[in-house]
Design a protein around this motif. Structure first.
Motif, PDB file in Angstrom:
ATOM      1  N   LEU A 103       0.855  -1.176   0.000  1.00  0.00           N
ATOM      2  CA  LEU A 103       0.000   0.000   0.000  1.00  0.00           C
ATOM      3  C   LEU A 103       0.895   1.231   0.000  1.00  0.00           C
ATOM      4  O   LEU A 103       1.718   1.413   0.900  1.00  0.00           O
ATOM      5  N   LEU A 104       0.742   2.108  -1.014  1.00  0.00           N
ATOM      6  CA  LEU A 104       1.667   3.236  -1.139  1.00  0.00           C
ATOM      7  C   LEU A 104       1.021   4.430  -1.823  1.00  0.00           C
ATOM      8  O   LEU A 104       0.027   4.307  -2.535  1.00  0.00           O
ATOM      9  N   GLN A 105       1.654   5.578  -1.622  1.00  0.00           N
ATOM     10  CA  GLN A 105       1.196   6.842  -2.199  1.00  0.00           C
ATOM     11  C   GLN A 105       1.523   6.898  -3.695  1.00  0.00           C
ATOM     12  O   GLN A 105       2.526   6.350  -4.145  1.00  0.00           O
ATOM     13  N   PHE A 106       0.696   7.601  -4.437  1.00  0.00           N
ATOM     14  CA  PHE A 106       0.906   7.764  -5.873  1.00  0.00           C
ATOM     15  C   PHE A 106       0.585   9.183  -6.328  1.00  0.00           C
ATOM     16  O   PHE A 106       0.961   9.598  -7.420  1.00  0.00           O
ATOM     17  N   SER A 107      -0.144   9.945  -5.495  1.00  0.00           N
ATOM     18  CA  SER A 107      -0.652  11.255  -5.879  1.00  0.00           C
ATOM     19  C   SER A 107       0.115  12.344  -5.148  1.00  0.00           C
ATOM     20  O   SER A 107       0.940  12.061  -4.276  1.00  0.00           O
ATOM     21  N   GLY A 108      -0.142  13.600  -5.490  1.00  0.00           N
ATOM     22  CA  GLY A 108       0.576  14.718  -4.916  1.00  0.00           C
ATOM     23  C   GLY A 108       0.128  15.055  -3.508  1.00  0.00           C
ATOM     24  O   GLY A 108      -0.989  14.742  -3.096  1.00  0.00           O
ATOM     25  N   ALA A 109       1.036  15.718  -2.769  1.00  0.00           N
ATOM     26  CA  ALA A 109       0.717  16.169  -1.418  1.00  0.00           C
ATOM     27  C   ALA A 109       1.571  17.396  -1.103  1.00  0.00           C
ATOM     28  O   ALA A 109       2.287  17.433  -0.115  1.00  0.00           O
ATOM     29  N   ILE A 110       1.487  18.383  -1.961  1.00  0.00           N
ATOM     30  CA  ILE A 110       2.374  19.542  -1.875  1.00  0.00           C
ATOM     31  C   ILE A 110       1.640  20.739  -2.484  1.00  0.00           C
ATOM     32  O   ILE A 110       0.543  20.596  -3.027  1.00  0.00           O
ATOM     33  N   TRP A 111       2.264  21.882  -2.418  1.00  0.00           N
ATOM     34  CA  TRP A 111       1.664  23.119  -2.944  1.00  0.00           C
ATOM     35  C   TRP A 111       2.271  23.536  -4.283  1.00  0.00           C
ATOM     36  O   TRP A 111       1.834  24.498  -4.885  1.00  0.00           O
ATOM     37  N   TYR A 112       3.274  22.824  -4.722  1.00  0.00           N
ATOM     38  CA  TYR A 112       3.980  23.171  -5.962  1.00  0.00           C
ATOM     39  C   TYR A 112       3.377  22.410  -7.133  1.00  0.00           C
ATOM     40  O   TYR A 112       3.096  21.216  -7.011  1.00  0.00           O
ATOM     41  N   PRO A 113       3.214  23.040  -8.287  1.00  0.00           N
ATOM     42  CA  PRO A 113       3.538  24.427  -8.628  1.00  0.00           C
ATOM     43  C   PRO A 113       2.340  25.386  -8.526  1.00  0.00           C
ATOM     44  O   PRO A 113       2.442  26.539  -8.913  1.00  0.00           O
ATOM     45  N   MET A 114       1.227  24.917  -7.990  1.00  0.00           N
ATOM     46  CA  MET A 114      -0.033  25.654  -8.123  1.00  0.00           C
ATOM     47  C   MET A 114       0.024  27.062  -7.553  1.00  0.00           C
ATOM     48  O   MET A 114      -0.581  27.979  -8.093  1.00  0.00           O
ATOM     49  N   VAL A 115       0.737  27.240  -6.428  1.00  0.00           N
ATOM     50  CA  VAL A 115       0.685  28.533  -5.739  1.00  0.00           C
ATOM     51  C   VAL A 115       1.688  29.538  -6.301  1.00  0.00           C
ATOM     52  O   VAL A 115       1.662  30.717  -5.926  1.00  0.00           O
ATOM     53  N   TYR A 116       2.576  29.101  -7.181  1.00  0.00           N
ATOM     54  CA  TYR A 116       3.615  30.011  -7.662  1.00  0.00           C
ATOM     55  C   TYR A 116       3.056  31.004  -8.671  1.00  0.00           C
ATOM     56  O   TYR A 116       2.194  30.668  -9.492  1.00  0.00           O
ATOM     57  N   LEU A 129       3.289  32.260 -11.630  1.00  0.00           N
ATOM     58  CA  LEU A 129       3.866  31.922 -12.924  1.00  0.00           C
ATOM     59  C   LEU A 129       2.776  31.991 -13.994  1.00  0.00           C
ATOM     60  O   LEU A 129       1.587  31.866 -13.692  1.00  0.00           O
ATOM     61  N   PRO A 130       3.174  32.167 -15.268  1.00  0.00           N
ATOM     62  CA  PRO A 130       2.188  32.038 -16.345  1.00  0.00           C
ATOM     63  C   PRO A 130       1.542  30.657 -16.308  1.00  0.00           C
ATOM     64  O   PRO A 130       2.188  29.672 -15.932  1.00  0.00           O
ATOM     65  N   GLN A 131       0.289  30.593 -16.699  1.00  0.00           N
ATOM     66  CA  GLN A 131      -0.436  29.332 -16.612  1.00  0.00           C
ATOM     67  C   GLN A 131       0.251  28.224 -17.408  1.00  0.00           C
ATOM     68  O   GLN A 131       0.275  27.061 -16.975  1.00  0.00           O
ATOM     69  N   ALA A 132       0.825  28.560 -18.550  1.00  0.00           N
ATOM     70  CA  ALA A 132       1.508  27.540 -19.356  1.00  0.00           C
ATOM     71  C   ALA A 132       2.682  26.936 -18.595  1.00  0.00           C
ATOM     72  O   ALA A 132       2.936  25.723 -18.659  1.00  0.00           O
ATOM     73  N   ALA A 133       3.400  27.787 -17.847  1.00  0.00           N
ATOM     74  CA  ALA A 133       4.524  27.290 -17.062  1.00  0.00           C
ATOM     75  C   ALA A 133       4.027  26.413 -15.913  1.00  0.00           C
ATOM     76  O   ALA A 133       4.612  25.357 -15.623  1.00  0.00           O
ATOM     77  N   LYS A 134       2.949  26.823 -15.254  1.00  0.00           N
ATOM     78  CA  LYS A 134       2.387  26.005 -14.181  1.00  0.00           C
ATOM     79  C   LYS A 134       1.995  24.624 -14.698  1.00  0.00           C
ATOM     80  O   LYS A 134       2.250  23.601 -14.063  1.00  0.00           O
ATOM     81  N   THR A 135       1.351  24.613 -15.858  1.00  0.00           N
ATOM     82  CA  THR A 135       0.927  23.336 -16.433  1.00  0.00           C
ATOM     83  C   THR A 135       2.123  22.463 -16.750  1.00  0.00           C
ATOM     84  O   THR A 135       2.133  21.254 -16.458  1.00  0.00           O
ATOM     85  N   ALA A 136       3.163  23.038 -17.346  1.00  0.00           N
ATOM     86  CA  ALA A 136       4.356  22.266 -17.695  1.00  0.00           C
ATOM     87  C   ALA A 136       5.037  21.702 -16.454  1.00  0.00           C
ATOM     88  O   ALA A 136       5.407  20.519 -16.403  1.00  0.00           O
ATOM     89  N   PHE A 137       5.206  22.554 -15.423  1.00  0.00           N
ATOM     90  CA  PHE A 137       5.835  22.077 -14.193  1.00  0.00           C
ATOM     91  C   PHE A 137       4.964  21.048 -13.487  1.00  0.00           C
ATOM     92  O   PHE A 137       5.471  20.074 -12.918  1.00  0.00           O
ATOM     93  N   GLY A 138       3.652  21.256 -13.510  1.00  0.00           N
ATOM     94  CA  GLY A 138       2.747  20.307 -12.886  1.00  0.00           C
ATOM     95  C   GLY A 138       2.776  18.958 -13.586  1.00  0.00           C
ATOM     96  O   GLY A 138       2.771  17.911 -12.928  1.00  0.00           O
ATOM     97  N   LYS A 139       2.799  18.971 -14.914  1.00  0.00           N
ATOM     98  CA  LYS A 139       2.874  17.699 -15.649  1.00  0.00           C
ATOM     99  C   LYS A 139       4.174  16.971 -15.329  1.00  0.00           C
ATOM    100  O   LYS A 139       4.190  15.744 -15.164  1.00  0.00           O
ATOM    101  N   ASP A 147      -6.997  19.233 -16.568  1.00  0.00           N
ATOM    102  CA  ASP A 147      -5.673  19.864 -16.531  1.00  0.00           C
ATOM    103  C   ASP A 147      -4.600  18.788 -16.443  1.00  0.00           C
ATOM    104  O   ASP A 147      -4.482  18.110 -15.425  1.00  0.00           O
ATOM    105  N   GLU A 148      -3.804  18.637 -17.501  1.00  0.00           N
ATOM    106  CA  GLU A 148      -2.769  17.604 -17.492  1.00  0.00           C
ATOM    107  C   GLU A 148      -1.649  17.913 -16.509  1.00  0.00           C
ATOM    108  O   GLU A 148      -0.825  17.056 -16.198  1.00  0.00           O
ATOM    109  N   GLY A 149      -1.634  19.145 -15.988  1.00  0.00           N
ATOM    110  CA  GLY A 149      -0.640  19.516 -14.997  1.00  0.00           C
ATOM    111  C   GLY A 149      -1.142  19.409 -13.568  1.00  0.00           C
ATOM    112  O   GLY A 149      -0.426  19.807 -12.643  1.00  0.00           O
ATOM    113  N   ASN A 150      -2.323  18.862 -13.353  1.00  0.00           N
ATOM    114  CA  ASN A 150      -2.837  18.708 -11.994  1.00  0.00           C
ATOM    115  C   ASN A 150      -2.063  17.590 -11.293  1.00  0.00           C
ATOM    116  O   ASN A 150      -1.903  16.489 -11.833  1.00  0.00           O
TER     117      ASN A 150
END
Length: 522
Positions: free
Chosen positions: A169-182, A184-194, A239-242
């Motif tokens: 049993l293990l984690q697979f999903s996010g548990a942080i604030w990055y990159p959503m709160v930064y 940045l331009p939305q395109a950059a957020k999406t790229a970093f999130g992906k 959002d592919e960067g979620n």
């Protein structure tokens, strides 16, 4: 062995020799921003809490739910206590009424009554949870389970050596604030999130491949966000960067890499494990549930709105002079800090938005100057913008960990100059003398320790252990051209210069395999 899903990273493990409740979390966490998804608040917690043993992996509030532990979990339960460097977890559990503790020894098997065996691996770097994270191994009658939750061990071999694991049993999903709160331009957020989303899955596949368990259970995420201000963080907008994919996405992505043994636990699902099989029953069909995810979230949002509003009403403390109180609490720590202050290396600014939503008070934590003062129009390393009321609440409650409260809430925006700096977050996680002294000692020990062993990866000879948190690069290191990526945390290094491309500090030792190693200067 029976495993009952109780939401997020929580489960109840039942055997003929006893029952273990793990990480029960029901109430909203981090300034009412995180809620368990799927919703587990309507389970029969009066019954689920009557257990022989309690295991809390670490002090993150989506694992350590004080109000729920106090009300619903039997105080006759024996706490399986990880071997953490500070006494904080034991102290907090005693305050809640728990009196029976088994103080485990790290990576040592403990045999409990009736032949039930457990082992806890404790992770103790300043970046592991709030000063500590852990994973629980359980064996009964030949059936073995590893509850890794969201711990990130550098090596799973200690568990594999105890025998073949049947359930992982293990984690697979996010548990942080990055990159959503930064900011940045939305395109950059999406790229970093992906990029982060892909790294999360890559790390999960590596752990799964290392252990090779019969059955894999995606747990410990994602949270859901029910406040209208945070609703966009739910993975329902295409959002592919979620960074918060859910269990149904896990199954889909796992299938792409050949995974066929994934098992989802909804709250109330029951998995009957033997050495030969896993038979699982669910309160509702899993596919049907996730097909209606948006409707489930909307219903939860309406039902939990009064809870969120009630919490918000407790945050304001206008009687607190924020600058004066930050000076009182933080300046003594700045004066004593060596490694953390040096690591930050510059001022950090907090922009506090007033009750009117417009006025702003800017306060600087000046690490080189060892003081907290009003902002003086200088360049800063990091800038955080949040509601004044949130910082008032942190100061009012004496919170020693602003990372695992304010920052995990995602109720702020951020900007920085240059690379990610882990020392910023290590410092604001350690706003007590006990925590700071531990963190300073940890960094001192790791700076002084030698790491002489080298290994060959592709065309390069590199030190075997990652400079970040000592992951074995023969297992987690990927070399592409002149760059190395440690897949455990996604840190990248330029091998030609040794420079870390992800954060300040943490230089790596490396040279081309066809060239001699540099002679250390004296």
């Amino acid at each position: 062995m029976r495993v009952t899903g109780t939401g997020h990273a929580s489960m109840r493990i039942d055997t003929a020799a006893g029952s273990i409740l793990c990480d029960p979390w029901v109430n909203p966490a981090y300034f009412a921003s995180w809620f368990p998804f799927p919703d587990n608040s309507q389970l029969d917690w009066e019954t689920l809490g009557q257990v022989d043993y309690l295991y809390v992996s670490h002090l993150h509030r989506d694992h350590f739910d004080a109000a729920h532990l106090k009300r619903y979990v039997s105080k006759k339960a024996t706490v399986l206590l990880p071997a953490f460097p500070t006494s904080e977890m034991e102290d907090e559990l005693r305050e809640l009424g728990f009196t029976h503790f088994l103080k485990t020894r790290n990576e040592e098997v403990h045999e409990l009554d009736g032949g039930l065996k457990i082992m806890i691996q404790s992770l103790t770097s300043p970046t592991d949870g709030p000063i500590g994270d852990s994973a629980l191994w359980v064996e009964y009658d030949g059936v073995r389970l590893l509850n890794q939750n969201d711990a990130r061990p550098t090596d799973l071999s200690v568990f594999a050596e105890l025998g073949h694991v049947h359930a992982h049993l293990l984690q697979f999903s996010g548990a942080i604030w990055y990159p959503m709160v930064y900011e940045l331009p939305q395109a950059a957020k999406t790229a970093f999130g992906k990029q982060k989303r892909d790294r999360q899955f890559d790390r999960t596949w590596r752990y799964i491949d290392d252990l090779k368990a019969d059955h894999v259970f995606p747990i410990a995420g994602p949270p859901c966000f029910l406040d209208d201000e945070l609703w966009q963080f739910n993975d329902i907008h295409g959002d592919e960067g979620n960074i918060f994919p859910d269990q149904s996405v896990f199954l889909s992505e796992y299938a792409k890499v050949g995974g066929t043994n994934g098992v989802v636990l909804l709250p109330g699902s029951v998995a009957e494990l033997t050495t030969e099989s896993c038979e699982t029953s669910h309160p509702v069909p899993v596919d049907e549930f996730f097909a209606g995810k948006v409707a489930h979230l909307e219903e939860m949002r309406d039902r939990k709105r009064p809870v969120i509003e009630a919490e918000k009403a407790t945050w304001r403390h206008p009687e607190i002079d924020v600058l004066k109180e930050m000076k009182r609490r933080i300046e003594p720590l700045l004066e004593e800090s060596i490694y953390l202050a040096k690591g930050v290396g510059g001022p950090v600014r907090f922009d506090l938005v007033g009750y009117d939503g417009e006025s702003v008070e800017s306060i600087v934590v000046d690490f080189p100057g060892q003081e907290v003062r009003p902002y003086a129009d200088e360049k800063v390393r990091y800038r955080f913008r949040t509601e004044r009321a949130l910082v008032e609440h942190l100061l009012h409650t004496g919170e020693v960990d602003w990372v695992n409260s304010l920052f995990l809430s995602c109720r702020f925006s951020a900007a920085r100059i240059g690379q990610y700096n882990e020392f910023v977050y290590s410092f604001f996680k350690c706003l007590s003398r006990e925590r700071q002294q531990y963190a300073e000692g940890w960094y001192d020990e790791h700076e002084r320790s030698s790491d002489a062993e080298d290994v060959t990866l592709g065309d390069w000879v590199v030190q075997r252990r990652c400079p970040h948190l000592k992951a074995d690069l023969t297992r987690f290191g990927i070399v592409e051209g002149d760059q190395l990526t440690c897949q455990l945390h996604g840190w990248r290094f330029d091998l030609a210069s040794g420079r870390c491309l992800t954060s300040v500090g943490h230089k790596i030792r490396a040279h081309r395999a066809d060239a001699p190693a540099a002679t250390p200067s004296t």
